[in-house]
Scaffold this active site. Structure first.
Site, PDB file in Angstrom:
ATOM      1  N   HIS A 139     -10.544 -11.026   1.202  1.00  0.00           N
ATOM      2  CA  HIS A 139      -9.883 -10.209   0.182  1.00  0.00           C
ATOM      3  C   HIS A 139      -8.514  -9.738   0.672  1.00  0.00           C
ATOM      4  O   HIS A 139      -7.522  -9.807  -0.072  1.00  0.00           O
ATOM      5  CB  HIS A 139     -10.749  -9.001  -0.159  1.00  0.00           C
ATOM      6  CG  HIS A 139     -10.099  -8.023  -1.082  1.00  0.00           C
ATOM      7  ND1 HIS A 139     -10.226  -8.090  -2.450  1.00  0.00           N
ATOM      8  CD2 HIS A 139      -9.288  -6.953  -0.841  1.00  0.00           C
ATOM      9  CE1 HIS A 139      -9.538  -7.106  -3.017  1.00  0.00           C
ATOM     10  NE2 HIS A 139      -8.961  -6.400  -2.052  1.00  0.00           N
ATOM     11  N   GLU A 140      -8.457  -9.267   1.905  1.00  0.00           N
ATOM     12  CA  GLU A 140      -7.185  -8.779   2.433  1.00  0.00           C
ATOM     13  C   GLU A 140      -6.173  -9.907   2.618  1.00  0.00           C
ATOM     14  O   GLU A 140      -4.973  -9.711   2.409  1.00  0.00           O
ATOM     15  CB  GLU A 140      -7.408  -8.020   3.745  1.00  0.00           C
ATOM     16  CG  GLU A 140      -8.287  -6.790   3.620  1.00  0.00           C
ATOM     17  CD  GLU A 140      -7.859  -5.837   2.525  1.00  0.00           C
ATOM     18  OE1 GLU A 140      -6.647  -5.781   2.205  1.00  0.00           O
ATOM     19  OE2 GLU A 140      -8.725  -5.163   1.947  1.00  0.00           O
TER      20      GLU A 140
ATOM     21  N   HIS B 151      -4.340 -10.523  -0.527  1.00  0.00           N
ATOM     22  CA  HIS B 151      -3.144  -9.712  -0.742  1.00  0.00           C
ATOM     23  C   HIS B 151      -1.937 -10.321  -0.037  1.00  0.00           C
ATOM     24  O   HIS B 151      -0.816 -10.283  -0.561  1.00  0.00           O
ATOM     25  CB  HIS B 151      -3.378  -8.288  -0.227  1.00  0.00           C
ATOM     26  CG  HIS B 151      -4.269  -7.476  -1.097  1.00  0.00           C
ATOM     27  ND1 HIS B 151      -4.091  -7.362  -2.468  1.00  0.00           N
ATOM     28  CD2 HIS B 151      -5.362  -6.709  -0.805  1.00  0.00           C
ATOM     29  CE1 HIS B 151      -5.013  -6.570  -2.975  1.00  0.00           C
ATOM     30  NE2 HIS B 151      -5.801  -6.163  -1.988  1.00  0.00           N
TER      31      HIS B 151
ATOM     32  N   HIS C  99       1.511 -11.568  -1.761  1.00  0.00           N
ATOM     33  CA  HIS C  99       2.833 -11.148  -1.285  1.00  0.00           C
ATOM     34  C   HIS C  99       3.738 -12.354  -1.070  1.00  0.00           C
ATOM     35  O   HIS C  99       4.922 -12.336  -1.445  1.00  0.00           O
ATOM     36  CB  HIS C  99       2.678 -10.359   0.012  1.00  0.00           C
ATOM     37  CG  HIS C  99       3.952  -9.772   0.525  1.00  0.00           C
ATOM     38  ND1 HIS C  99       4.232  -9.619   1.860  1.00  0.00           N
ATOM     39  CD2 HIS C  99       5.062  -9.301  -0.129  1.00  0.00           C
ATOM     40  CE1 HIS C  99       5.426  -9.080   2.017  1.00  0.00           C
ATOM     41  NE2 HIS C  99       5.958  -8.877   0.826  1.00  0.00           N
TER      42      HIS C  99
END
Length: 240
Positions: A111-112, A115, A119
């Site tokens: 999940h991280e 991100h 980006h």
């Protein structure tokens, strides 16, 4: 993964019937969501993934597969304190996720990295959210003082200014929702496509990420309930 609720539990400086009508039900929903994510993460953190891959290894592999060799993966203290730092381009994983070999660890790590991929691809909701962070931080810190002073001295323009500034926090929460849901969607697709997780393992990771996403939904509901409360108080003072 920021699972705290951004301080929206604060009922400002007084309680009233609107707090009970609007905010209290939202707070109960938020507490249920927080309990759900904690219990779900705890359950799947005890189930090892069949690949015997740690969260750190999974994050590094996903980043490299997407050409994000410059994004670091670091261990941080805390529980469910995982997050991606776009400024320093670092995926920071809590100890249980970084060193963990569980289904939950891989789900959160992926999940991280989702991100980080957002980006790198200039995912629009993320770009907008990052751009308005300074404004929303100013609005959150300033609105409470405007509201307190405005209500004490019955100065309606100041109260309205405080409400407008607080509404920026609600906007921030609304923009956060697609960012978080998209990161989870990316994570699950990557985990499935690469074979890091499969079958019931993937289903378990989906439950963990869904529970986490619901905390953001609850935070949005709490913020919106606070806004409704403030508007109701403002309208009531006008009638008086």
């Amino acid at each position: 993964m920021h699972l705290f609720l951004y301080g929206y539990f604060t009922p400002y400086f007084f309680y009233d019937r609107y707090y009970i009508i609007y905010v209290l039900p939202a707070l109960i929903l938020a507490l249920i969501a927080q309990f759900n994510v904690t219990s779900t993460f705890s359950r799947y953190s005890r189930i090892p993934n069949s690949r015997r891959m740690s969260g750190a290894e999974a994050a590094r592999r996903i980043l490299d597969q997407n050409g994000l060799y410059n994004v670091r993966v670091e261990r941080i203290s805390g529980n469910l304190s995982d997050h991606y730092d776009p400024k320093d381009q670092v995926v920071r994983l809590s100890e249980g996720v970084y060193d963990g070999y569980s289904i939950a660890a891989l789900g959160v790590a992926a999940h991280e990295t989702g991100h980080a991929i957002q980006h790198s691809t200039n995912y629009s909701p993320l770009v907008i959210r990052n751009a308005i962070i300074p404004i929303t931080q100013f609005g959150s810190s300033t609105s409470i003082w405007l509201l307190i002073i405005g209500f004490i001295f019955n100065w309606r323009p100041l109260v309205m200014a405080g409400i407008i500034l607080f509404s920026l926090a609600v906007v921030f929460q609304l923009i956060t929702l697609p960012v978080e849901f998209n990161a989870s969607s990316r994570a699950l697709k990557i985990l499935g496509d690469t074979g890091m997780l499969y079958g019931q393992e993937l289903a378990g990771a989906r439950r963990v990420l869904t529970a986490a996403a619901l905390t953001y939904v609850a935070a949005t509901v709490v913020a919106f309930a606070q806004l409704l409360r403030l508007l109701a108080i403002f309208g009531n003072t006008r009638d008086d």
